[in-house]
Design a protein around this motif. Structure first.
Motif, mmCIF file in Angstrom:
data_model
loop_
_atom_site.group_PDB
_atom_site.id
_atom_site.type_symbol
_atom_site.label_atom_id
_atom_site.label_comp_id
_atom_site.label_asym_id
_atom_site.label_seq_id
_atom_site.Cartn_x
_atom_site.Cartn_y
_atom_site.Cartn_z
ATOM 1 N N SER A 69 46.203 52.927 28.724
ATOM 2 C CA SER A 69 45.631 54.118 29.134
ATOM 3 C C SER A 69 45.414 54.375 30.738
ATOM 4 O O SER A 69 44.549 55.058 31.032
ATOM 5 N N SER A 70 46.370 53.870 31.463
ATOM 6 C CA SER A 70 46.211 53.724 32.973
ATOM 7 C C SER A 70 46.795 55.195 33.360
ATOM 8 O O SER A 70 46.717 55.531 34.544
ATOM 9 N N GLY A 71 47.601 55.794 32.547
ATOM 10 C CA GLY A 71 48.209 56.998 33.027
ATOM 11 C C GLY A 71 49.440 56.865 33.173
ATOM 12 O O GLY A 71 50.358 57.988 33.378
ATOM 13 N N LEU A 72 50.164 55.780 33.038
ATOM 14 C CA LEU A 72 51.382 55.458 33.477
ATOM 15 C C LEU A 72 52.149 54.473 32.715
ATOM 16 O O LEU A 72 51.225 53.324 32.657
ATOM 17 N N VAL A 73 53.260 54.031 32.335
ATOM 18 C CA VAL A 73 53.899 52.964 31.714
ATOM 19 C C VAL A 73 54.091 52.148 32.872
ATOM 20 O O VAL A 73 54.773 52.454 33.806
#
Length: 120
Positions: A69-73
């Motif tokens: 859930s960091s906002g990016l893969v």
């Protein structure tokens, strides 16, 4: 024969979305949808046997591999899959992104192909 629907359910069985016809330019309702394949793009292929066709439901699901859930893969998401590679003791269906019962190089490469993509 009656009209059939394709239903997308949560693991708990709650209805998320449903379709009674394709959205790829084909017309007409589904009559006997038997085979379903979810593509890495999130599109769904449907074998509509009565109508003798294979159609696509575009954007059936949004696939997101941002496990932390960091906002990016990112590298952490790829490592989350890779550390479970061929280790039955660490098997977790969330990381079996090509759901075939084993976490392998195909799962790792699928997540790596989504590098730097955000999730909507």
């Amino acid at each position: 024969m009656g009209d059939s629907q394709i239903k997308l359910l949560t693991p708990a069985g709650a209805l998320l979305r449903s379709w009674s016809e394709p959205n790829d330019g084909h017309t007409g309702s589904f009559w006997s949808p038997l085979g379903l394949t979810l593509l890495p793009s999130g599109d769904l292929l449907v074998a509509d046997t009565y109508n003798g066709r294979v159609v696509r439901i575009i954007g059936a699901v949004t696939l997101c591999y941002d496990f932390n859930s960091s906002g990016l893969v990112d590298v952490n998401d790829i490592q989350a899959v890779a550390q479970r590679w061929y280790d039955p003791g660490l098997y977790d269906a969330r990381y079996d992104v090509i759901p075939d019962g084993v976490i392998d190089v195909v799962d790792v490469m699928t997540v790596a192909a989504a590098w730097n993509l955000g999730c909507a």
